[in-house]
Design a protein around this motif. Structure first.
Motif, short mmCIF file in Angstrom:
data_model
loop_
_atom_site.label_atom_id
_atom_site.label_comp_id
_atom_site.label_asym_id
_atom_site.label_seq_id
_atom_site.Cartn_x
_atom_site.Cartn_y
_atom_site.Cartn_z
N LEU A 63 0.84 -1.19 0.00
CA LEU A 63 0.00 0.00 0.00
C LEU A 63 0.88 1.24 0.00
N GLY A 64 0.58 2.15 -0.90
CA GLY A 64 1.29 3.43 -0.94
C GLY A 64 0.57 4.46 -0.09
N PRO A 65 1.10 5.69 -0.04
CA PRO A 65 0.37 6.75 0.64
C PRO A 65 -1.02 6.88 0.02
N CYS A 66 -2.03 7.15 0.86
CA CYS A 66 -3.42 7.03 0.41
C CYS A 66 -3.89 8.19 -0.45
N VAL A 67 -3.09 9.23 -0.59
CA VAL A 67 -3.44 10.34 -1.48
C VAL A 67 -2.19 10.72 -2.26
N ALA A 68 -2.39 11.11 -3.51
CA ALA A 68 -1.27 11.45 -4.39
C ALA A 68 -1.24 12.95 -4.66
N ARG A 69 -0.11 13.38 -5.18
CA ARG A 69 0.07 14.77 -5.61
C ARG A 69 -0.30 15.76 -4.50
N VAL A 70 0.20 15.47 -3.30
CA VAL A 70 -0.04 16.35 -2.15
C VAL A 70 0.71 17.67 -2.38
N GLY A 71 -0.02 18.76 -2.37
CA GLY A 71 0.61 20.06 -2.55
C GLY A 71 1.23 20.59 -1.28
N LYS A 72 0.52 20.45 -0.17
CA LYS A 72 0.99 20.94 1.12
C LYS A 72 0.72 19.88 2.19
N PHE A 73 1.70 19.69 3.07
CA PHE A 73 1.59 18.77 4.20
C PHE A 73 1.75 19.65 5.43
N ILE A 74 0.61 20.10 5.95
CA ILE A 74 0.57 21.11 7.01
C ILE A 74 0.34 20.40 8.35
N CYS A 75 1.08 20.79 9.35
CA CYS A 75 0.97 20.15 10.66
C CYS A 75 0.66 21.18 11.74
N ILE A 76 -0.04 20.71 12.76
CA ILE A 76 -0.42 21.56 13.88
C ILE A 76 0.30 21.05 15.14
N GLY A 77 1.02 21.93 15.81
CA GLY A 77 1.79 21.54 16.98
C GLY A 77 1.07 21.82 18.28
N GLU A 94 -2.95 30.50 19.82
CA GLU A 94 -3.38 30.23 18.45
C GLU A 94 -2.67 28.97 17.99
N PRO A 95 -3.21 28.28 16.97
CA PRO A 95 -2.55 27.06 16.50
C PRO A 95 -1.11 27.31 16.05
N VAL A 96 -0.23 26.38 16.43
CA VAL A 96 1.15 26.38 15.94
C VAL A 96 1.17 25.63 14.61
N ILE A 97 1.69 26.28 13.57
CA ILE A 97 1.71 25.70 12.23
C ILE A 97 3.15 25.41 11.84
N PHE A 98 3.38 24.21 11.33
CA PHE A 98 4.67 23.89 10.71
C PHE A 98 4.39 22.97 9.52
N ASN A 99 5.43 22.63 8.79
CA ASN A 99 5.27 21.83 7.58
C ASN A 99 6.13 20.58 7.61
N LEU A 163 14.43 20.94 17.76
CA LEU A 163 14.44 21.87 18.89
C LEU A 163 15.83 22.40 19.25
N GLU A 164 16.89 21.75 18.75
CA GLU A 164 18.24 22.10 19.22
C GLU A 164 19.16 22.58 18.10
N ARG A 165 18.61 22.77 16.90
CA ARG A 165 19.48 23.05 15.75
C ARG A 165 19.22 24.42 15.12
N SER A 166 18.80 25.37 15.94
CA SER A 166 18.73 26.78 15.53
C SER A 166 17.81 27.02 14.35
N GLY A 167 16.55 26.76 14.55
CA GLY A 167 15.62 27.04 13.47
C GLY A 167 14.21 26.67 13.84
N THR A 168 13.35 26.64 12.84
CA THR A 168 11.97 26.25 13.06
C THR A 168 11.87 24.73 13.22
N TRP A 169 10.69 24.28 13.63
CA TRP A 169 10.48 22.85 13.83
C TRP A 169 10.67 22.05 12.55
N ASP A 170 10.49 22.70 11.40
CA ASP A 170 10.48 21.98 10.12
C ASP A 170 11.73 21.12 9.92
N LYS A 171 12.85 21.58 10.45
CA LYS A 171 14.12 20.90 10.26
C LYS A 171 14.08 19.46 10.78
#
Length: 280
Positions: A63-77, A94-99, A163-171
């Motif tokens: 089984l592959g990922p259940c949706v294809a051609r995902v434009g944005k993968f947005i996460c809430i922290g 307010e909601p914390v947004i990362f990608n 959290l320890e590498r000088s940047g946003t959560w995305d890293k």
């Protein structure tokens, strides 16, 4: 409906689960589980089909990922009150947004790689929301009409990178294989209330997470409306809505994934994932 994608990585075909739990091949009907196929009208056409007319697929198919051609993968922290507490964090005003980068997306049972240099690779079972109808400045009262369906997400995270590498959560969130999606896209008509779903995760058979979407702080309609103030949402976008307590970072002492371990996770009505952990 339970929609899915099957086949080798990069060669997946669209499929659907029939009433007997068998995978049926949808490739003669739609090109993929993506884009316009996620609209209400196209989903209704699939719902009206006689699935017995479609070819049956072997039980052992990947089984592959259940949706294809995902434009944005947005996460809430920090979107579960009990998870925020275990990390020593306040519930955000307010909601914390990362990608997560879309290159992190993989199948629900594919290997998860510990990145080179990682010492703190962690797990997070999450409810994924898949957008079916795009929009900007969406009213909260109308937000659920923009949902195609839901899926299980493992928001795999490298805490030192995060959290320890000088940047946003995305890293620490977007490494390759850090975004297993599926097994299925379960259409919204099959989920009576996305805020009443049990969810769990085990590592080597030990249950670490055993929570519920009931403790979600910012619920799905609000999140869709809120996100649409900052970006347009488009069909196929995935919103990962946060995790309940029980992550490795929250253990005393902290526990992180090791080469050779296995993860198993699931959400009520949305199926299960199972991943082997390997060193990159």
């Amino acid at each position: 409906m339970k929609l899915l994608r099957f086949g080798q990585p990069g060669q997946e075909k669209p499929g659907i689960l029939d009433n007997q739990g068998k995978v049926r091949d949808l490739s003669s009907v739609v090109d993929d589980i993506a884009g316009d196929v996620l609209s209400d009208s196209k989903l209704q056409q699939l719902r009206d089909m006689d699935l017995t007319t479609l070819p049956e697929v072997a039980d052992d198919v990947r089984l592959g990922p259940c949706v294809a051609r995902v434009g944005k993968f947005i996460c809430i922290g920090l979107n579960y009150s009990d998870h925020a507490a275990e990390t020593g964090s306040e519930v955000p005003p307010e909601p914390v947004i990362f990608n997560k980068w879309t290159s992190a997306i993989c199948g629900p049972n594919d290997d998860v790689e510990i990145p080179r240099g990682s010492e703190k690779t962690d797990w997070e079972v999450e409810l994924g929301v898949i957008i079916g109808k795009g929009g900007r400045y969406i009213d909260e009262a109308d937000a659920m009409s923009h949902v195609a369906g839901y899926c299980v997400v493992n928001d795999v995270s490298e805490r030192a990178f995060q959290l320890e590498r000088s940047g946003t959560w995305d890293k620490g969130k977007g490494c390759d294989t850090f975004g297993p999606l599926g097994p299925w896209l379960v259409t919204r008509d099959e989920v009576a209330d996305p805020h009443q779903l049990g969810m769990w995760l085990e590592v080597d058979g030990k249950r670490y997470q055993d929570g519920s979407t009931q403790t979600m702080v910012y619920q799905v309609p609000f999140l869709i409306s809120y996100l649409s103030r900052f970006m347009s949402l488009q069909p196929g976008d995935v919103i990962s809505t946060g995790t309940p307590p029980g992550v490795g970072m929250g253990q005393q002492p902290q526990v992180y994934l090791r080469d050779g371990q296995s993860m198993r996770l699931g959400i009520d009505g949305l199926g299960e994932q199972s991943q082997r952990v390997v060193q990159a």
